[in-house]
Design a protein around this motif. Structure first.
Motif: not given
Length: 180
Positions: A130-157
């Motif tokens: 209750d009280g939610t007025v907006s949503l924030r969709f995030e894509i974050l690195s979960n690697e301690a030392t991030p590496t290069a990425k190159d790919g597709d995401l199909r995410v659904q809410l």
């Protein structure tokens, strides 16, 4: 003049997003009919678009999926989009594709931008607080030392407690980007 009262209402499910017309005809009086315009919306409630920040770049593919490329500047850095909350009640976050080293989530925000409840992660149904007025969709690195990425995401809410086949969201032109 006779007014007819219907109980139970009408439920229409569209196969794909777009506009159409429904022709409603009386079964008791063939001269009574009405054409009703209908807009079919995506079951995918996310909104996103091209974004750049914290070493990652997202572009929208022709099918509406996201292409993410780059190396995040640090762990838990990435890109995000904030948009009005389109639904309340139970929701499910799913993804039919993933990129190793990146995590996706949705946060529920109050009118001042503060987070309400726990973030929504893939694989479980939660209730939008209750009280939610907006949503924030995030894509974050979960690697301690991030590496290069190159790919597709199909995410659904989507509403409810069941994940369905991925569908392009209605809004794929929302500005997004980095934050500090």
């Amino acid at each position: 003049m006779v007014d007819e009262v219907f109980s139970g209402g009408v439920s229409v499910t569209g196969v794909e997003p777009g506009t159409t017309t429904i022709d409603i005809k009386s079964t008791t009086n063939p001269n009574i009919s009405k054409k009703v315009p209908v807009t079919v919306k995506s079951r995918n409630l996310l909104s996103y678009g091209p974004a750049e920040g914290n070493g990652l770049t997202a572009t929208v593919n022709s099918d509406g999926s996201l292409h993410v490329k780059g190396t995040a500047s640090s762990q838990w850095a990435g890109i995000r989009w904030t948009f009005p909350c389109p639904v309340h009640g139970a929701v499910t976050l799913s993804r039919s594709t993933s990129i190793d080293g990146l995590t996706v989530s949705v946060k529920c925000l109050d009118a001042k931008g503060g987070q309400l409840g726990d973030q929504i992660n893939t694989g479980n149904a939660v209730t939008v607080p209750d009280g939610t007025v907006s949503l924030r969709f995030e894509i974050l690195s979960n690697e301690a030392t991030p590496t290069a990425k190159d790919g597709d995401l199909r995410v659904q809410l989507e509403s409810g407690d069941t994940a369905h086949e991925w569908m392009r969201p209605d809004n794929t032109s929302l500005s997004g980007g980095r934050w500090l």
